[in-house]
Every structure is written in structure tokens, then in C-alpha cells.
Design a protein around this motif. Structure first.
Motif, PDB file in Angstrom:
ATOM      1  N   ALA A 331     -24.980 -39.244  15.100  1.00 46.33           N
ATOM      2  CA  ALA A 331     -23.972 -40.142  15.694  1.00 46.33           C
ATOM      3  C   ALA A 331     -22.890 -39.335  16.412  1.00 46.33           C
ATOM      4  O   ALA A 331     -22.448 -39.686  17.508  1.00 46.33           O
ATOM      5  CB  ALA A 331     -23.354 -41.003  14.600  1.00 46.33           C
ATOM      6  N   ARG A 332     -22.464 -38.242  15.783  1.00 48.03           N
ATOM      7  CA  ARG A 332     -21.426 -37.394  16.388  1.00 48.03           C
ATOM      8  C   ARG A 332     -21.914 -36.844  17.734  1.00 48.03           C
ATOM      9  O   ARG A 332     -21.145 -36.786  18.695  1.00 48.03           O
ATOM     10  CB  ARG A 332     -21.092 -36.238  15.448  1.00 48.03           C
ATOM     11  CG  ARG A 332     -20.230 -36.630  14.254  1.00 48.03           C
ATOM     12  CD  ARG A 332     -20.233 -35.527  13.221  1.00 48.03           C
ATOM     13  NE  ARG A 332     -19.133 -35.669  12.290  1.00 48.03           N
ATOM     14  CZ  ARG A 332     -18.154 -34.778  12.124  1.00 48.03           C
ATOM     15  NH1 ARG A 332     -18.157 -33.668  12.821  1.00 48.03           N
ATOM     16  NH2 ARG A 332     -17.192 -34.993  11.254  1.00 48.03           N
ATOM     17  N   ARG A 333     -23.186 -36.420  17.761  1.00 44.06           N
ATOM     18  CA  ARG A 333     -23.727 -35.864  19.017  1.00 44.06           C
ATOM     19  C   ARG A 333     -23.762 -36.921  20.120  1.00 44.06           C
ATOM     20  O   ARG A 333     -23.585 -36.619  21.297  1.00 44.06           O
ATOM     21  CB  ARG A 333     -25.145 -35.305  18.789  1.00 44.06           C
ATOM     22  CG  ARG A 333     -25.164 -33.925  18.142  1.00 44.06           C
ATOM     23  CD  ARG A 333     -26.551 -33.308  18.196  1.00 44.06           C
ATOM     24  NE  ARG A 333     -27.530 -34.030  17.407  1.00 44.06           N
ATOM     25  CZ  ARG A 333     -27.749 -33.841  16.103  1.00 44.06           C
ATOM     26  NH1 ARG A 333     -27.035 -32.944  15.434  1.00 44.06           N
ATOM     27  NH2 ARG A 333     -28.657 -34.549  15.464  1.00 44.06           N
ATOM     28  N   GLY A 334     -23.985 -38.167  19.724  1.00 41.52           N
ATOM     29  CA  GLY A 334     -24.090 -39.230  20.723  1.00 41.52           C
ATOM     30  C   GLY A 334     -22.747 -39.774  21.192  1.00 41.52           C
ATOM     31  O   GLY A 334     -22.678 -40.567  22.146  1.00 41.52           O
ATOM     32  N   LEU A 335     -21.687 -39.350  20.526  1.00 43.09           N
ATOM     33  CA  LEU A 335     -20.362 -39.922  20.812  1.00 43.09           C
ATOM     34  C   LEU A 335     -19.918 -39.734  22.278  1.00 43.09           C
ATOM     35  O   LEU A 335     -19.448 -40.710  22.901  1.00 43.09           O
ATOM     36  CB  LEU A 335     -19.345 -39.320  19.839  1.00 43.09           C
ATOM     37  CG  LEU A 335     -18.012 -40.024  19.641  1.00 43.09           C
ATOM     38  CD1 LEU A 335     -18.166 -41.518  19.446  1.00 43.09           C
ATOM     39  CD2 LEU A 335     -17.291 -39.415  18.442  1.00 43.09           C
ATOM     40  N   PRO A 336     -20.059 -38.529  22.858  1.00 44.40           N
ATOM     41  CA  PRO A 336     -19.593 -38.380  24.256  1.00 44.40           C
ATOM     42  C   PRO A 336     -20.258 -39.372  25.205  1.00 44.40           C
ATOM     43  O   PRO A 336     -19.588 -39.953  26.072  1.00 44.40           O
ATOM     44  CB  PRO A 336     -19.982 -36.935  24.602  1.00 44.40           C
ATOM     45  CG  PRO A 336     -20.035 -36.230  23.290  1.00 44.40           C
ATOM     46  CD  PRO A 336     -20.529 -37.252  22.307  1.00 44.40           C
ATOM     47  N   SER A 337     -21.568 -39.608  25.037  1.00 52.70           N
ATOM     48  CA  SER A 337     -22.211 -40.529  25.976  1.00 52.70           C
ATOM     49  C   SER A 337     -21.774 -41.972  25.700  1.00 52.70           C
ATOM     50  O   SER A 337     -21.649 -42.777  26.620  1.00 52.70           O
ATOM     51  CB  SER A 337     -23.735 -40.361  25.933  1.00 52.70           C
ATOM     52  OG  SER A 337     -24.302 -41.237  25.024  1.00 52.70           O
ATOM     53  N   LEU A 338     -21.511 -42.306  24.426  1.00 54.04           N
ATOM     54  CA  LEU A 338     -20.991 -43.657  24.125  1.00 54.04           C
ATOM     55  C   LEU A 338     -19.635 -43.859  24.787  1.00 54.04           C
ATOM     56  O   LEU A 338     -19.347 -44.918  25.343  1.00 54.04           O
ATOM     57  CB  LEU A 338     -20.827 -43.846  22.614  1.00 54.04           C
ATOM     58  CG  LEU A 338     -22.072 -43.955  21.742  1.00 54.04           C
ATOM     59  CD1 LEU A 338     -21.662 -44.164  20.296  1.00 54.04           C
ATOM     60  CD2 LEU A 338     -22.943 -45.125  22.206  1.00 54.04           C
ATOM     61  N   LEU A 339     -18.805 -42.821  24.696  1.00 53.70           N
ATOM     62  CA  LEU A 339     -17.458 -42.935  25.285  1.00 53.70           C
ATOM     63  C   LEU A 339     -17.539 -43.065  26.804  1.00 53.70           C
ATOM     64  O   LEU A 339     -16.737 -43.780  27.410  1.00 53.70           O
ATOM     65  CB  LEU A 339     -16.596 -41.728  24.887  1.00 53.70           C
ATOM     66  CG  LEU A 339     -16.198 -41.703  23.404  1.00 53.70           C
ATOM     67  CD1 LEU A 339     -15.573 -40.377  23.034  1.00 53.70           C
ATOM     68  CD2 LEU A 339     -15.233 -42.852  23.080  1.00 53.70           C
ATOM     69  N   ASP A 340     -18.553 -42.404  27.409  1.00 54.82           N
ATOM     70  CA  ASP A 340     -18.740 -42.546  28.857  1.00 54.82           C
ATOM     71  C   ASP A 340     -19.086 -43.992  29.217  1.00 54.82           C
ATOM     72  O   ASP A 340     -18.701 -44.496  30.269  1.00 54.82           O
ATOM     73  CB  ASP A 340     -19.890 -41.637  29.333  1.00 54.82           C
ATOM     74  CG  ASP A 340     -19.425 -40.196  29.443  1.00 54.82           C
ATOM     75  OD1 ASP A 340     -18.190 -39.993  29.404  1.00 54.82           O
ATOM     76  OD2 ASP A 340     -20.284 -39.298  29.533  1.00 54.82           O
ATOM     77  N   ARG A 341     -19.861 -44.639  28.330  1.00 51.67           N
ATOM     78  CA  ARG A 341     -20.285 -46.021  28.612  1.00 51.67           C
ATOM     79  C   ARG A 341     -19.243 -47.051  28.165  1.00 51.67           C
ATOM     80  O   ARG A 341     -19.417 -48.245  28.376  1.00 51.67           O
ATOM     81  CB  ARG A 341     -21.599 -46.307  27.856  1.00 51.67           C
ATOM     82  CG  ARG A 341     -22.792 -45.563  28.451  1.00 51.67           C
ATOM     83  CD  ARG A 341     -23.943 -45.482  27.436  1.00 51.67           C
ATOM     84  NE  ARG A 341     -24.308 -46.767  26.888  1.00 51.67           N
ATOM     85  CZ  ARG A 341     -24.952 -46.936  25.713  1.00 51.67           C
ATOM     86  NH1 ARG A 341     -25.271 -45.886  24.978  1.00 51.67           N
ATOM     87  NH2 ARG A 341     -25.249 -48.131  25.286  1.00 51.67           N
ATOM     88  N   SER A 342     -18.212 -46.577  27.486  1.00 52.45           N
ATOM     89  CA  SER A 342     -17.262 -47.507  26.865  1.00 52.45           C
ATOM     90  C   SER A 342     -16.402 -48.238  27.903  1.00 52.45           C
ATOM     91  O   SER A 342     -16.107 -47.714  28.967  1.00 52.45           O
ATOM     92  CB  SER A 342     -16.371 -46.721  25.922  1.00 52.45           C
ATOM     93  OG  SER A 342     -15.148 -47.322  25.810  1.00 52.45           O
TER      94      SER A 342
END
Ligand code: FES
Length: 580
Positions: A331-342
Motif C-alpha cells: 500500500a505504501r508503494r502505491g501511495l504516490p500513484s494514488l495521490l496523483d489520481r486523487s
């Protein structure tokens, strides 16, 4: 011949004083004991500075006056004590003119602020609770701001413990945080308890020797941050402390320092069960009270705990039967891409309460998915922090009393970690710190067995009692053990009525402060006040106060020894006689 000042009091002839050994006179609002010793007269306040016993009932030998209650000893001529628990006794100028003894009952006034600061240091150094209580009250009477004793406690606690920032330092910070919500008469009681915990924690410990900053021209925050994270990663305490001390010294901003510390505090999963983030947050809260000038004294004390912290990925319950730590890393690794899509800039996400309920799910995968979906939907760092804090308070509100008593501490620990993270996210809403949301959510998941079955929340009842009556009932009921559900109901009843939330908070503060409150009680009260204040009208606010009331009721009553000492100090300050 000496001049007799008009205000002086005639005691009698020196021969008469010699014959009697001691004569008591009054004047200037004082009762004064005049002793004869080796051809001279000496006048001291007749009230023993320890607990007010009349010193004329004491005895003098070899120039030493001994009080006959707890045997404190004083230099008769100068008033200084040989026993730090007692304090120096006030002396009065005394002259002999034509064989008559005269006393001046108006000696130069003492600098009360300075005196009580010195006594507070004495009380801390020798771990004497009555002296600490008297000093807190003395400083208040002298008009000193609460930051005066707070600063003394902060300097003491960060100097005289080789282990650095401690639970006691967090308690001290909690006392400062809760002061505005307390009734005026409870505020010195809170400070006294906070300072007492620091004195106890440091008693007998080696001091901490701070490390000097580097002689460097380096000033870039990103360089210090990289160095600091690296030193914490390899558990190099000295390197990390020197790096932090240098960053503060060269003027790296408060925000950059906070970002650097909180990033290192979340580089591994749930360091020391959340204590690392929580303690770091408390240190910054302390600086909010005392000012950034104290950063060089306070923040380096965090390093020892950060470098040595247990990393939760090393713990079996995070690896088996479900490998939660792998899920968190993913989940931590995926956080930057989630924030980009946020869609966070739109500010259109308001599902904190739904997310809190989702975090109570039985599936760690589902919990992480709910958090991820909320991020993409636009949840801010602060909203995510609020949701995990709410979920943690729900665990407490639903804690079943058939669990072992010690299990209160398990749910409590997650709760304070959640609150610490939430407060830190308000301060530094960085993507790195946001990683902590997954950690705390998984800790809430691991605590799920403490809600099996969940204790139901009290029903919202229409009540016929006034808000004042409910608070009176609440204060009375926790004089008796095991009033967990009853106190939750009283709080729920109060919130259903029209009583002011400030009165409920000050009553909860009083309930805690009259007990021998420990680290957990201070932590939960501070966390609950913060969470409640930001949700006053919401159902989640009820959950917070129900959780708080259940915890405090489960831990009441105690012997109330600390309160008794404080009460003695208060009575002495009022001039009451304790010994009768
Ligand atoms: S020693 Fe004097 S009152 Fe305690």
C-alpha cells in the motif's frame, strides 16, 4: 547604640528570653518565634515551612533548630534548612537595645517568583512531591504564567534522562494541552501531576549529554533529511542527533524539521507500536507552548527512541497468520500513484465517518482498499487521520469488559497512536507521513478481538435530569469501581441534552485529576479533548466521549495519594493548620 525603628516589636528583656528559651510574638501578619542561643536572640517565622508545625515547640542545639514534627533542621541564625523537603524558614531582623530584644516584623519582601522557581527545581531534583505542589501553587500566586513551571519541567525532563523523551514528558505536554479545558482550580493540580511524573521518571537516572552541531556551511533541508533518515535507518543515534542538532542550529525551518522527523518516524511500519510518531508529535506540541527557541533542547531528546524503536514488520502478529506487513508495504508503494489520481484539490470528500466504520472491518485487505478509495476520491491527509482516530475511539467505546483488564491498554495504545498521527498530519500533511494511516489502521484491525462481542453504545435517551445533575451524578458514580457502562450512559445522556460541551470536558478533567492518573489516562484525556473539540456536534463526538468515560471509569478510583499531597499544599498556602 542601635536605633529602634518604630515598627519594631518589643519582645522583652534578653534575660527573660534566655530564661524562657523562646518567646512568641505577633506582628506584620506573622507569628514570630524568638529564640535565645549563646547570648543572642534569633527570630524566625513560627510556622515550619514544611507543614506548618509551630517551631517554638522545637528545640535548639548547637545553633540548629529542629522542628518536632518531621524533624526538619534549620540554621537558627540564617533560617536555611538542612533538609530540602522543608524549605528555608523566614528570619526577622532582631536587635538588643539596652538589654531589650526588638524584632522587625517587616523584613524585605522575598522575590516569590524566583523563590518558587528555585524550589520547583529542588523538588524535581530530589523528587519531592509536596515541594513540587507548593512550588506550582507558589508560582501561580506570584502571577507566573503556566509556561514558567512547564519550561522548568521540560528542561529537567530532557536533561536528566539518558533515554531522552519519555512517557513522563508526554504527560507533561498533555497537562499543558488540557489546561484551557479545565476549571481554574484544577489547572495547578494538572501541572503538579505532570511535573511529578517527570521528577519520578528522572529519579536516579543518568543525565543526557547533548551532542554539539556540526561546524558546517550545509543548510539545505533535503540534505539534512536524507542524512537523518539514513542514520535512523541504521540505528546510528549519535549521527542522527548531530544531524538534527545542526539542522536546528543553522535555521532549517520548523516545518522542514517536522517533515524530516515525521518522515523518519514512518520509514518503517508502526515504530514502537506508534509511540515514535506519538512522542514526536508531543514534542512539537510542547514547543507550541514554549516556543521554537527550545527546539535544540527538546527535539534531540527524541532521537534515542527513534533509533532504537521496534519495527512492527519484525513482529509475528504483523506477519502471521496474515502477512499484514507485506500488505502495508505494498500500500505504501502505491501511495504516490494514488495521490496523483486523487481529487484532493476539489475538497469534495466528506466520508470520514463511513471510512471509520470501514476501518473496523474484519479484512485487512478491505480496510486498505477503503483507505485507497478514499484517497482517490479526494480525502485529505487530515481527514484520513480523523477517520483512523474515530475508528480507534470506536474500539474503545465497544471494548468488552470480559476482556482482561490489561487489554484496556491495548486499545488505548492504538487510540493514542491514532490521535498522535492525526495531529501530526495536521501539522505536516506530507505523503511520507500519510503512510502512517495504513499502520494505525492495521493496528486497529489487530485489536478487533477486544470488540468480540462489541459492547453496545448507550441508547440516546430523552432524559429528565438537568445537565448539572448529570455531571454531579457522573462525578459521584466513579467514586465506586466498575461503573464503566453507567458512566458511558451518563455522558451519552449529557450529550443528548442542552449542556455545554465545555462543562463536560472540565468534568472529565476533574475525574481524571483527582485520581493517581498515569500515562494512559493523561494521553486519552488529551486525545479525547482534541478529537471532541473538532467534532462537537457530530455523532463521532459522542463516540469519543463514551470511549473516554469508559476508560476513566475502568481506572477509578485509585488511592488518590497525589491529590492528597496537593490538598496539603493548598491548605498550607491558605495558612490552615495541618497538624491539629
Ligand atoms: S518538619 Fe516541621 S512540619 Fe514537618
Amino acid at each position: 547604640m542601635s536605633t529602634i525603628v518604630k515598627q519594631n516589636i518589643l519582645v522583652g528583656s534578653l534575660e527573660h528570653v534566655k530564661e524562657r528559651g523562646c518567646i512568641v510574638v505577633t506582628g506584620g501578619g506573622h507569628t514570630i518565634a524568638v529564640f535565645y542561643h549563646e547570648g543572642q536572640a534569633h527570630a524566625v517565622d513560627n510556622r515550619c515551612p514544611h507543614m506548618g508545625f509551630p517551631l517554638d515547640r522545637g528545640s535548639v542545639k548547637d545553633g540548629i533548630l529542629t522542628c518536632h514534627w518531621h524533624h526538619a533542621r534549620f540554621d537558627l541564625a540564617g533560617g536555611g534548612t538542612f533538609n530540602p523537603f522543608a524549605d528555608d524558614v523566614r528570619t526577622f531582623p532582631c536587635i538588643v537595645v539596652d538589654g531589650e530584644v526588638w524584632v522587625d516584623p517587616y523584613p524585605p519582601p522575598r522575590d516569590e517568583n524566583r523563590h518558587w522557581q528555585r524550589r520547583l527545581n529542588d523538588g524535581m531534583e530530589h523528587n519531592i512531591r509536596l515541594v513540587i505542589a507548593k512550588a506550582v501553587l507558589g508560582l501561580e500566586a506570584a502571577g507566573a504564567d503556566y509556561t514558567v513551571p512547564l519550561k522548568i519541567g521540560a528542561e529537567f525532563g530532557t536533561t536528566y534522562s539518558a533515554d531522552g523523551w519519555s512517557a513522563a514528558m508526554s504527560i507533561l505536554t498533555c497537562t499543558a494541552n488540557i489546561l484551557p479545558e479545565l476549571r481554574e482550580e484544577d489547572r495547578p493540580r494538572a501541572l503538579y501531576q505532570g511535573l511529578l511524573h517527570v521528577a519520578r521518571e528522572c529519579a536516579g537516572k543518568a543525565p543526557r549529554f547533548p551532542i554539539d552541531p556540526l561546524p558546517t556551511g550545509e543548510m539545505r533541508p533535503e540534505v539534512f533529511s536524507a542524512w537523518f533518515r539514513n542514520f535512523i535507518e541504521v540505528r546510528d543515534e549519535e549521527g542522527a542527533e548531530r544531524c538534527l542538532a545542526t539542522a536546528i542550529e543553522v535555521g532549517v525551518s520548523r516545518e522542514d524539521i517536522a517533515r524530516m522527523i515525521f518522515t523518519a518516524a514512518t520509514d518503517h511500519i508502526y515504530l514502537d507500536s506508534g509511540h515514535v510518531v506519538d512522542f514526536a508529535n508531543k514534542a512539537f506540541e510542547l514547543l507550541d507552548h514554549l516556543g521554537w527557541d527550545m527546539a535544540g533542547q527538546v527535539l534531540p531528546s527524541l532521537v534515542h527512541g527513534m533509533a532504537r524503536a521496534r519495527r512492527s514488520e519484525e513482529l509475528s502478529q504483523w506477519r502471521s497468520p496474515i502477512d499484514i506487513s507485506s500488505m502495508v508495504w505494498e500500500a505504501r508503494r502505491g501511495l504516490p500513484s494514488l495521490l496523483d489520481r486523487s481529487h484532493s484539490r476539489s475538497g469534495g470528500w466528506h466520508e470520514e465517518d463511513s471510512l471509520a466504520l470501514a476501518i473496523l472491518d474484519d479484512s485487512p485487505k478491505a480496510i486498505i482498499s477503503s483507505i485507497n478509495e478514499s484517497i482517490v476520491a479526494g480525502a485529505t491527509a487530515e481527514q484520513l487521520g480523523a477517520a483512523v482516530a474515530h475508528a480507534a475511539f470506536l474500539r474503545m467505546a465497544h471494548f468488552h469488559t470480559s476482556n482482561e483488564f490489561r487489554d484496556w491498554d491495548t486499545v488505548h495504545n492504538t487510540l493514542t497512536a491514532a490521535n498522535g498521527l492525526h495531529q501530526a498530519l495536521k501539522r505536516v500533511p506530507s505523503p511520507e507521513l500519510l503512510r502512517g494511516v495504513y499502520d494505525v489502521a492495521m493496528s486497529i484491525y489487530l485489536d478487533r478481538f477486544l470488540n468480540l462481542p462489541p459492547m453496545p453504545l448507550p441508547a440516546i435517551a430523552s432524559n429528565h435530569e438537568s445537565s448539572t445533575e448529570i455531571l454531579g451524578r457522573l462525578l459521584d458514580m466513579v467514586n465506586v469501581r466498575h461503573q464503566v457502562e453507567e458512566s458511558a450512559k451518563a455522558v451519552s445522556d449529557y450529550l443528548a441534552g442542552d449542556g455545554h460541551s465545555e462543562n463536560l470536558m472540565s468534568t472529565m478533567g476533574r475525574i481524571m485529576l483527582r485520581e493517581d492518573a498515569d500515562f494512559h489516562s493523561f494521553q486519552i484525556l488529551d486525545a479525547a479533548f482534541k478529537q471532541f473539540a473538532s467534532r462537537k456536534c457530530a455523532e463521532s463526538a459522542r463516540h469519543v466521549m463514551i470511549g473516554l468515560s469508559r476508560f476513566l471509569a475502568a481506572h477509578s478510583p485509585t488511592p488518590r495519594a497525589e491529590g492528597q499531597t496537593f490538598q496539603i499544599a493548598l491548605r498550607l498556602q491558605r495558612g490552615e493548620e495541618i497538624y491539629r
